[in-house]
Structures are given as structure tokens and as C-alpha cells.
Write a protein that holds these residues in place. Structure first.
Motif, PDB file in Angstrom:
ATOM      1  N   THR A   4     -13.609  -4.468  -1.394  1.00 16.60           N
ATOM      2  CA  THR A   4     -12.679  -5.450  -2.214  1.00 16.60           C
ATOM      3  C   THR A   4     -11.358  -4.744  -1.480  1.00 16.60           C
ATOM      4  O   THR A   4     -10.783  -3.750  -1.411  1.00 16.60           O
ATOM      5  CB  THR A   4     -12.617  -4.479  -4.254  1.00 16.60           C
ATOM      6  N   VAL A   5     -10.785  -6.074  -1.365  1.00 16.23           N
ATOM      7  CA  VAL A   5      -9.757  -6.031  -0.705  1.00 16.23           C
ATOM      8  C   VAL A   5      -8.325  -6.114  -1.351  1.00 16.23           C
ATOM      9  O   VAL A   5      -8.288  -7.207  -2.007  1.00 16.23           O
ATOM     10  CB  VAL A   5      -9.837  -7.292   0.494  1.00 16.23           C
ATOM     11  N   ALA A   6      -7.450  -5.322  -1.964  1.00 14.83           N
ATOM     12  CA  ALA A   6      -7.035  -5.252  -3.167  1.00 14.83           C
ATOM     13  C   ALA A   6      -5.431  -5.892  -1.989  1.00 14.83           C
ATOM     14  O   ALA A   6      -4.908  -4.879  -1.227  1.00 14.83           O
ATOM     15  CB  ALA A   6      -6.730  -3.920  -3.928  1.00 14.83           C
ATOM     16  N   GLU A 120     -11.825  -0.591  -1.157  1.00 14.93           N
ATOM     17  CA  GLU A 120     -11.689  -0.316   0.164  1.00 14.93           C
ATOM     18  C   GLU A 120     -10.550   0.278   0.919  1.00 14.93           C
ATOM     19  O   GLU A 120     -10.217   0.656   1.246  1.00 14.93           O
ATOM     20  CB  GLU A 120     -12.864  -1.118   0.209  1.00 14.93           C
ATOM     21  N   VAL A 121      -9.744  -1.440   0.916  1.00 16.16           N
ATOM     22  CA  VAL A 121      -8.311  -1.634   1.406  1.00 16.16           C
ATOM     23  C   VAL A 121      -6.966  -1.882   0.682  1.00 16.16           C
ATOM     24  O   VAL A 121      -7.728  -2.740  -0.408  1.00 16.16           O
ATOM     25  CB  VAL A 121      -8.864  -2.836   2.463  1.00 16.16           C
ATOM     26  N   LYS A 122      -6.478  -1.445   1.026  1.00 16.23           N
ATOM     27  CA  LYS A 122      -5.788  -1.429  -0.052  1.00 16.23           C
ATOM     28  C   LYS A 122      -4.082  -2.475   0.423  1.00 16.23           C
ATOM     29  O   LYS A 122      -3.548  -1.458   1.311  1.00 16.23           O
ATOM     30  CB  LYS A 122      -4.819  -0.446  -1.252  1.00 16.23           C
ATOM     31  N   LEU A 123      -3.661  -2.966   0.305  1.00 15.13           N
ATOM     32  CA  LEU A 123      -2.704  -4.028   1.216  1.00 15.13           C
ATOM     33  C   LEU A 123      -0.611  -4.317   0.714  1.00 15.13           C
ATOM     34  O   LEU A 123      -1.641  -5.028  -0.741  1.00 15.13           O
ATOM     35  CB  LEU A 123      -2.777  -5.305   1.884  1.00 15.13           C
ATOM     36  N   PHE A 124      -0.082  -3.330   0.660  1.00 16.71           N
ATOM     37  CA  PHE A 124       0.767  -3.797  -0.237  1.00 16.71           C
ATOM     38  C   PHE A 124       2.114  -4.995   1.037  1.00 16.71           C
ATOM     39  O   PHE A 124       2.986  -4.308   1.873  1.00 16.71           O
ATOM     40  CB  PHE A 124       1.841  -2.727  -0.359  1.00 16.71           C
ATOM     41  N   VAL A 125       2.389  -6.180   0.455  1.00 16.68           N
ATOM     42  CA  VAL A 125       2.815  -6.889   1.655  1.00 16.68           C
ATOM     43  C   VAL A 125       4.071  -7.408   0.975  1.00 16.68           C
ATOM     44  O   VAL A 125       4.499  -7.571   0.172  1.00 16.68           O
ATOM     45  CB  VAL A 125       2.095  -8.257   1.545  1.00 16.68           C
ATOM     46  N   THR A 126       5.265  -7.086   2.023  1.00 24.03           N
ATOM     47  CA  THR A 126       6.800  -7.081   1.963  1.00 24.03           C
ATOM     48  C   THR A 126       7.481  -8.045   2.728  1.00 24.03           C
ATOM     49  O   THR A 126       6.424  -8.341   3.610  1.00 24.03           O
ATOM     50  CB  THR A 126       7.717  -5.962   1.841  1.00 24.03           C
ATOM     51  N   ALA A 127       8.155  -8.861   2.427  1.00 24.27           N
ATOM     52  CA  ALA A 127       9.328  -9.482   3.475  1.00 24.27           C
ATOM     53  C   ALA A 127      10.178  -9.091   2.384  1.00 24.27           C
ATOM     54  O   ALA A 127      10.421  -8.863   1.271  1.00 24.27           O
ATOM     55  CB  ALA A 127       8.342 -10.485   3.448  1.00 24.27           C
ATOM     56  N   SER A 128      11.864  -9.199   2.979  1.00 30.35           N
ATOM     57  CA  SER A 128      13.065  -9.131   2.728  1.00 30.35           C
ATOM     58  C   SER A 128      12.950  -9.987   1.656  1.00 30.35           C
ATOM     59  O   SER A 128      12.511 -11.169   1.836  1.00 30.35           O
ATOM     60  CB  SER A 128      14.178  -9.254   3.376  1.00 30.35           C
ATOM     61  N   ALA A 129      13.764  -9.756   0.591  1.00 31.32           N
ATOM     62  CA  ALA A 129      14.349 -11.379  -0.511  1.00 31.32           C
ATOM     63  C   ALA A 129      14.850 -12.371  -0.057  1.00 31.32           C
ATOM     64  O   ALA A 129      14.026 -13.486  -0.324  1.00 31.32           O
ATOM     65  CB  ALA A 129      14.987 -10.997  -1.349  1.00 31.32           C
TER      66      ALA A 129
END
Ligand code: CDP
Ligand code: CDP
Length: 199
Positions: A4-6, A120-129
Motif C-alpha cells: 500500500t502506498v498512502a 509500506e510507503v507513506k508520503l505526505f505531499v505539501t506545497a506553499s498555500a
């Protein structure tokens, strides 16, 4: 193979774009969990129905509505997403999707924290508002200041709710896409997945 990729993060960070691309690259199934909340928000508003009841009986037609991508639908989604009974009604479907055979990518707000803490993989994707609002504005048009205000208000609501608030899992990898092209962001996510795939 169960894998699982979250992919979690705030509005218009690039979660869906990255998720679709890596799902195609690795042959995994992809679920945009935001669509579930958007459908519950829009359908319960349109029918003046109890959002929890709508969540328990979502249909493929509800998920195929052509008005789910609008700013208004995002706003309606984040309003019903604070209701514990709505979230509870959507858990089982998301959990079984995450652990289906052949690999799965799910993007949303609580995938790595609540839906699939064992991912198995956790990504927290961000960018400036500002960058995120600009991207959303390119998609939906209209008043740019209003798009920024809407994105900020939705992030606030998602981060400050009691149930499953938006936050990175302790073991999530942060991916800030403010200064990345789509290709660069996808390449980083793919490298991370490749490194964790069973050999
Ligand atoms: O799913 P989420 O709301 O997080 O974002 P998205 O719908 O995947 O992406 C929002 C927009 O930002 C899309 O039009 C992408 O092409 C664009 N974009 C991106 O996703 N990543 C970048 N590094 C740059 C732009
Ligand atoms: O594409 P974008 O990031 O703008 O929004 P989305 O992923 O379609 O999600 C719409 C709204 O649904 C979010 O602002 C959250 O309030 C809610 N949501 C949630 O609570 N949990 C999820 N796993 C996915 C979405």
C-alpha cells in the motif's frame, strides 16, 4: 503481493497527480478517497439528506457526477468530513481497497494515519498555500484571491477537526512540491516506492 502506498496532504498539493502516475508505473490500483467525501457532500446537499446515511449508501452514479471537482464540492466535502459517522461509513471500503492483492495507491488526508497505518510507503505531499491555490486556480479559474481563501479555509478545517485530522504520520516521508515540476515530484515518489518493493 499486498503493498500500500498512502499519499496524504493538503488541497492541490499534487497528491492525485503523483498517485495516478505511480499507480500506472507500478501497475497498482488507485483510489482518490477525496472523491468519496466530495460525493457525500454534494449528494447530501442536493437531496437535503443525512450525510451519514448518504455515506452508507453511496452508489457508482454518485461517484460519477460531473460536479465533484468544483470548489463548492471541495467545501461541501470538508464539511461532511468532520462528521464521525460519515468517516466510519467509508472506512471498510478504503481499508479493503488498500490491502487488495496487486498493490494499491490511496490519496487523501488520513490514509497513513487511520485507514492504513501499516502502509509500506507513506508520503505526505505539501506545497506553499500560494503555489497550491495557483494550481487550483489554473484548473477552475475565477477569482484567484477567492480560490486562495477557499484553499486556506479547507486546510484549516481539515487540520483542526477532532476526527482523523490532516497531519503527517510519524513515519511519513515529506515531499514539498512547491518548486518541483510534476515529473520531478513523480520521480521522487517512484524512487521511494521502488526502494521499498519486495525483491
Ligand atoms: O490531489 P491534489 O488536490 O493534492 O492535487 P492535484 O489535483 O494532483 O494537483 C493539482 C494541480 O497541480 C494539477 O493540475 C497538477 O498538474 C499541478 N502540479 C502538481 O500536481 N505537482 C507539481 N509539482 C506541480 C504542479
Ligand atoms: O483534491 P483536493 O486535495 O482539493 O481535495 P480532495 O482530496 O478531493 O478532498 C476533499 C475534502 O474531503 C478534503 O478537504 C477533506 O475535508 C475530505 N477528505 C478527508 O477528510 N479524508 C480523506 N481521506 C480525503 C478527503
Amino acid at each position: 503481493m499486498i503493498f500500500t502506498v498512502a499519499v496524504d496532504g493538503p488541497a492541490a498539493a499534487g497528491k492525485g497527480t503523483i498517485s495516478r502516475a505511480v499507480a500506472a508505473e507500478f501497475g497498482f490500483a488507485h483510489l482518490d478517497t477525496g472523491l468519496l467525501y466530495r460525493a457525500v457532500g454534494v449528494v447530501s446537499e442536493a437531496r437535503a439528506a443525512d450525510p451519514a446515511q448518504v455515506a452508507r449508501s453511496l452508489t457508482p452514479e454518485d461517484l460519477a457526477r460531473d460536479d465533484l471537482r468544483s470548489l463548492a464540492a471541495g467545501d461541501a466535502a470538508s464539511r461532511v468530513a468532520v462528521i464521525p459517522a460519515v468517516r466510519a461509513a467509508l472506512v471498510d471500503f478504503q481499508r479493503s481497497f488498500a490491502r487488495r492483492a496487486g498493490g494499491a495507491v490511496l490519496d487523501g488526508r488520513d490514509i497513513g494515519t487511520v485507514i492504513c497505518p501499516e502502509a509500506e510507503v507513506k508520503l505526505f505531499v505539501t506545497a506553499s498555500a500560494e503555489a497550491r491555490a495557483h494550481r487550483r486556480w489554473l484548473e477552475v479559474g475565477g477569482d484567484a484571491a477567492q480560490v486562495l481563501a477557499e484553499v486556506r479555509a479547507r486546510d484549516e478545517r481539515d487540520m483542526n477537526r477532532a476526527e482523523a485530522p490532516l497531519r503527517p504520520a510519524a513515519d511519513a516521508v515529506l515531499l514539498d512540491t512547491t518548486d518541483l515540476s510534476v515529473a520531478e515530484a513523480v520521480a521522487r515518489a517512484a524512487a521511494l516506492i521502488r526502494a521499498r518493493l519486495p525483491r
